[in-house]
Motif scaffolding. Structure first.
Motif, PDB file in Angstrom:
ATOM      1  N   TYR A   1       0.862  -1.197   0.119  1.00 22.52           N
ATOM      2  CA  TYR A   1      -0.022   0.039  -0.123  1.00 22.52           C
ATOM      3  C   TYR A   1       0.753   1.247   0.079  1.00 22.52           C
ATOM      4  O   TYR A   1       0.661   1.955  -0.545  1.00 22.52           O
ATOM      5  CB  TYR A   1      -0.963   0.040   1.219  1.00 22.52           C
ATOM      6  CG  TYR A   1      -1.982   1.251   1.403  1.00 22.52           C
ATOM      7  CD1 TYR A   1      -2.783   1.572   0.356  1.00 22.52           C
ATOM      8  CD2 TYR A   1      -1.296   2.272   2.215  1.00 22.52           C
ATOM      9  CE1 TYR A   1      -3.296   2.650   0.748  1.00 22.52           C
ATOM     10  CE2 TYR A   1      -2.124   3.371   2.435  1.00 22.52           C
ATOM     11  CZ  TYR A   1      -3.095   3.660   1.524  1.00 22.52           C
ATOM     12  OH  TYR A   1      -3.979   4.736   1.740  1.00 22.52           O
TER      13      TYR A   1
ATOM     14  N   ASP B   1     -14.941  -0.172  13.283  1.00 20.21           N
ATOM     15  CA  ASP B   1     -15.718   0.013  12.125  1.00 20.21           C
ATOM     16  C   ASP B   1     -15.980   1.639  12.295  1.00 20.21           C
ATOM     17  O   ASP B   1     -16.296   2.031  13.144  1.00 20.21           O
ATOM     18  CB  ASP B   1     -16.832  -0.664  11.979  1.00 20.21           C
ATOM     19  CG  ASP B   1     -17.417  -0.347  10.547  1.00 20.21           C
ATOM     20  OD1 ASP B   1     -17.609   0.701  10.096  1.00 20.21           O
ATOM     21  OD2 ASP B   1     -17.666  -1.478   9.694  1.00 20.21           O
ATOM     22  N   ALA B   2     -15.829   2.251  11.384  1.00 17.41           N
ATOM     23  CA  ALA B   2     -16.248   3.783  11.112  1.00 17.41           C
ATOM     24  C   ALA B   2     -17.461   4.364  11.478  1.00 17.41           C
ATOM     25  O   ALA B   2     -17.787   5.121  12.076  1.00 17.41           O
ATOM     26  CB  ALA B   2     -15.957   4.580   9.750  1.00 17.41           C
TER      27      ALA B   2
ATOM     28  N   ASP C   1      -8.965   1.237  12.455  1.00 19.82           N
ATOM     29  CA  ASP C   1      -9.088   0.769  11.071  1.00 19.82           C
ATOM     30  C   ASP C   1      -9.768  -0.504  11.142  1.00 19.82           C
ATOM     31  O   ASP C   1      -9.610  -1.259  11.790  1.00 19.82           O
ATOM     32  CB  ASP C   1      -7.890   0.615  10.246  1.00 19.82           C
ATOM     33  CG  ASP C   1      -7.853   0.653   8.801  1.00 19.82           C
ATOM     34  OD1 ASP C   1      -7.487   1.597   8.209  1.00 19.82           O
ATOM     35  OD2 ASP C   1      -8.666  -0.349   8.174  1.00 19.82           O
ATOM     36  N   PHE C   2     -10.714  -0.799  10.286  1.00 20.60           N
ATOM     37  CA  PHE C   2     -11.523  -2.167   9.988  1.00 20.60           C
ATOM     38  C   PHE C   2     -10.744  -3.295   9.552  1.00 20.60           C
ATOM     39  O   PHE C   2     -11.205  -4.294   9.608  1.00 20.60           O
ATOM     40  CB  PHE C   2     -12.894  -1.851   9.867  1.00 20.60           C
ATOM     41  CG  PHE C   2     -13.160  -1.850   8.142  1.00 20.60           C
ATOM     42  CD1 PHE C   2     -12.209  -1.779   7.454  1.00 20.60           C
ATOM     43  CD2 PHE C   2     -14.385  -2.127   7.570  1.00 20.60           C
ATOM     44  CE1 PHE C   2     -12.253  -1.765   5.990  1.00 20.60           C
ATOM     45  CE2 PHE C   2     -14.841  -2.011   6.300  1.00 20.60           C
ATOM     46  CZ  PHE C   2     -13.856  -1.776   5.607  1.00 20.60           C
ATOM     47  N   CYS C   3      -9.367  -3.059   8.989  1.00 21.13           N
ATOM     48  CA  CYS C   3      -8.663  -3.779   8.259  1.00 21.13           C
ATOM     49  C   CYS C   3      -7.348  -4.160   8.902  1.00 21.13           C
ATOM     50  O   CYS C   3      -6.477  -3.293   8.874  1.00 21.13           O
ATOM     51  CB  CYS C   3      -8.249  -3.372   6.866  1.00 21.13           C
ATOM     52  SG  CYS C   3      -7.224  -4.506   5.848  1.00 21.13           S
TER      53      CYS C   3
ATOM     54  N   ALA D   1      -7.779  10.141   6.594  1.00 19.75           N
ATOM     55  CA  ALA D   1      -7.165  10.597   5.288  1.00 19.75           C
ATOM     56  C   ALA D   1      -7.486   9.360   4.288  1.00 19.75           C
ATOM     57  O   ALA D   1      -7.268   8.097   4.459  1.00 19.75           O
ATOM     58  CB  ALA D   1      -5.705  10.614   5.334  1.00 19.75           C
ATOM     59  N   TYR D   2      -8.189   9.781   3.093  1.00 23.20           N
ATOM     60  CA  TYR D   2      -8.571   8.797   2.109  1.00 23.20           C
ATOM     61  C   TYR D   2      -9.317   7.622   2.442  1.00 23.20           C
ATOM     62  O   TYR D   2      -9.273   6.589   2.042  1.00 23.20           O
ATOM     63  CB  TYR D   2      -7.325   8.280   1.158  1.00 23.20           C
ATOM     64  CG  TYR D   2      -6.597   9.665   0.842  1.00 23.20           C
ATOM     65  CD1 TYR D   2      -7.252  10.650  -0.215  1.00 23.20           C
ATOM     66  CD2 TYR D   2      -5.424  10.000   1.399  1.00 23.20           C
ATOM     67  CE1 TYR D   2      -6.391  11.594  -0.479  1.00 23.20           C
ATOM     68  CE2 TYR D   2      -4.557  11.147   1.098  1.00 23.20           C
ATOM     69  CZ  TYR D   2      -5.148  12.042   0.100  1.00 23.20           C
ATOM     70  OH  TYR D   2      -4.555  13.137  -0.478  1.00 23.20           O
TER      71      TYR D   2
ATOM     72  N   ALA E   1      -9.322   5.028   9.996  1.00 17.87           N
ATOM     73  CA  ALA E   1      -9.107   4.674   8.723  1.00 17.87           C
ATOM     74  C   ALA E   1      -7.548   4.883   8.596  1.00 17.87           C
ATOM     75  O   ALA E   1      -7.170   5.338   7.659  1.00 17.87           O
ATOM     76  CB  ALA E   1      -9.778   5.044   7.639  1.00 17.87           C
TER      77      ALA E   1
ATOM     78  N   ARG F   1      -0.632  15.182   3.031  1.00 17.83           N
ATOM     79  CA  ARG F   1      -0.714  15.176   4.306  1.00 17.83           C
ATOM     80  C   ARG F   1      -0.418  16.012   5.332  1.00 17.83           C
ATOM     81  O   ARG F   1      -1.212  16.713   6.367  1.00 17.83           O
ATOM     82  CB  ARG F   1      -0.237  13.863   4.787  1.00 17.83           C
ATOM     83  CG  ARG F   1      -1.198  12.453   4.424  1.00 17.83           C
ATOM     84  CD  ARG F   1      -0.680  11.345   4.892  1.00 17.83           C
ATOM     85  NE  ARG F   1      -1.214  10.097   4.363  1.00 17.83           N
ATOM     86  CZ  ARG F   1      -0.685   9.535   3.298  1.00 17.83           C
ATOM     87  NH1 ARG F   1       0.488   9.958   2.757  1.00 17.83           N
ATOM     88  NH2 ARG F   1      -1.383   8.603   2.563  1.00 17.83           N
TER      89      ARG F   1
HETATM   90  C1  LIG Z   1      -6.945   4.582   1.211  1.00 21.36           C
HETATM   91  S1  LIG Z   1      -6.377   3.829   2.707  1.00 21.36           S
HETATM   92  C2  LIG Z   1      -6.193   5.136   3.697  1.00 21.36           C
HETATM   93  C3  LIG Z   1      -5.040   4.902   4.851  1.00 21.36           C
HETATM   94  C4  LIG Z   1      -4.359   6.090   5.487  1.00 21.36           C
HETATM   95  N1  LIG Z   1      -5.400   6.876   6.178  1.00 21.36           N
HETATM   96  C5  LIG Z   1      -3.416   7.132   4.703  1.00 21.36           C
HETATM   97  O1  LIG Z   1      -3.835   8.025   4.521  1.00 21.36           O
HETATM   98  O2  LIG Z   1      -2.676   6.257   3.837  1.00 21.36           O
HETATM   99  C6  LIG Z   1      -8.260   3.586   3.509  1.00 21.36           C
HETATM  100  C7  LIG Z   1      -8.486   3.113   4.729  1.00 21.36           C
HETATM  101  O3  LIG Z   1      -9.722   2.997   5.102  1.00 21.36           O
HETATM  102  C8  LIG Z   1     -10.137   1.656   5.878  1.00 21.36           C
HETATM  103  N2  LIG Z   1     -11.506   1.551   6.016  1.00 21.36           N
HETATM  104  C9  LIG Z   1     -12.315   1.501   4.945  1.00 21.36           C
HETATM  105  N3  LIG Z   1     -13.550   1.491   5.395  1.00 21.36           N
HETATM  106  C10 LIG Z   1     -13.503   1.469   6.719  1.00 21.36           C
HETATM  107  C11 LIG Z   1     -14.453   1.498   7.807  1.00 21.36           C
HETATM  108  N4  LIG Z   1     -15.746   1.384   7.345  1.00 21.36           N
HETATM  109  N5  LIG Z   1     -13.964   1.600   9.011  1.00 21.36           N
HETATM  110  C12 LIG Z   1     -12.665   1.378   9.374  1.00 21.36           C
HETATM  111  N6  LIG Z   1     -11.757   1.715   8.687  1.00 21.36           N
HETATM  112  C13 LIG Z   1     -12.163   1.709   7.213  1.00 21.36           C
HETATM  113  C14 LIG Z   1      -9.423   0.692   4.931  1.00 21.36           C
HETATM  114  O4  LIG Z   1      -9.179  -0.385   5.677  1.00 21.36           O
HETATM  115  C15 LIG Z   1      -7.826   1.543   4.736  1.00 21.36           C
HETATM  116  O5  LIG Z   1      -6.990   1.204   5.612  1.00 21.36           O
END
Ligand SMILES: C[S@@+](CC[C@H](N)C(=O)[O-])C[C@H]1O[C@@H](n2cnc3c(N)ncnc32)[C@H](O)[C@@H]1O
Length: 226
Positions: free
Chosen positions: A16, A97-98, A73-75, A114-115, A50, A32
């Motif tokens: 990533y 989870d968000a 983060d949920f992952c 962020a994103y 996230a 950022r």
């Molecule tokens: C594009 S990445 C961004 C990661 C980091 N914030 C960055 O700026 O690099 C999006 C992140 O959102 C998390 N995510 C997506 N849906 C989510 C949810 N419903 N609850 C928590 N995390 C979530 C994903 O697991 C992922 O790690």
């Protein structure tokens, strides 16, 4: 949908950070940092929702925008991929989870995403959750790719986003579909103006925005109404 998104991030987690640097020509680092500069004051306890591999969290510590970061983060594979980066730093990590944050009301001085917002499925509900865990008057910072409306971001996503994202994602992460999802999710998300209205309706005031790379990405800050 949420499960599919979680599995997708799980697949690309080890690659990533590298893909972010390549696809943005390292501009994501500066975006950022500039976005964090929009937060006023020096909040102590900051939620990084996230948080992924903790890039925003570590940048916030580096520029004095937090004393302690609470990453969520949920992952889990994303948290694991970033574990060595946060080691020895005041950064905690939680799987959550968000739309159902695992924190009590009024836990944080500020919150940031962020994103991630684009992926949450319900933008208004996730803002309500963020507002619940923020102390009254706390700020939320959102860095995101919004649905392009002006000519340059539209051209960017219709060309670079459509063809280069999946090609590079396929080549470097072996996962072109994840990077096709990236472009599709941007084009299906809120515009920046809709995002501002959603924030206002969710109880945030004093909403400010900064655009990056001619509007390809934006940062939004709002203050939770007291
Ligand atoms: C594009 S990445 C961004 C990661 C980091 N914030 C960055 O700026 O690099 C999006 C992140 O959102 C998390 N995510 C997506 N849906 C989510 C949810 N419903 N609850 C928590 N995390 C979530 C994903 O697991 C992922 O790690």
């Amino acid at each position: 949908m949420a499960e599919a998104v979680k599995h997708m991030f799980g697949r690309i987690a080890p690659k990533y950070d590298m893909l972010n640097r390549v696809l943005s020509a390292r501009r994501d680092v500066a975006w950022r940092r500039t976005a964090l500069g929009m937060l006023t004051g020096s909040p102590s306890d900051v939620l990084d929702l996230a948080c992924g591999t903790f890039d925003l969290a570590l940048e916030a510590l580096a520029c004095g925008k937090a004393r302690r970061i609470h990453g969520c983060d949920f992952c889990q594979p994303m948290l694991i991929a970033g574990a060595s980066k946060r080691s020895g730093r005041p950064v905690t990590a939680a799987v959550g989870d968000a739309l159902r944050l695992p924190y009590a009301d009024a836990s944080f001085d500020a919150a940031m995403v962020a994103y991630g917002w684009r992926n949450f499925g319900d933008p208004a509900r996730s803002l309500a959750e963020l507002r619940r865990v923020l102390r009254p008057g706390g700020e939320v910072l959102i860095l995101e790719f919004f649905r392009p409306e002006r000519w340059w971001p539209r051209v960017f996503y219709a060309t670079f986003g459509r063809f280069v994202f999946p090609a590079v994602g396929g080549l470097l992460a072996g996962d072109s579909s994840a990077y096709r999802y990236l472009n599709d999710s941007i084009r299906g998300f809120l515009s920046i103006a809709e995002a501002e209205r959603t924030m206002a309706a969710a109880g945030f005031d004093d909403i400010r925005r900064t655009g990056f790379f001619g509007g390809v990405s934006h940062a939004l800050v709002g203050r939770s109404r007291r």
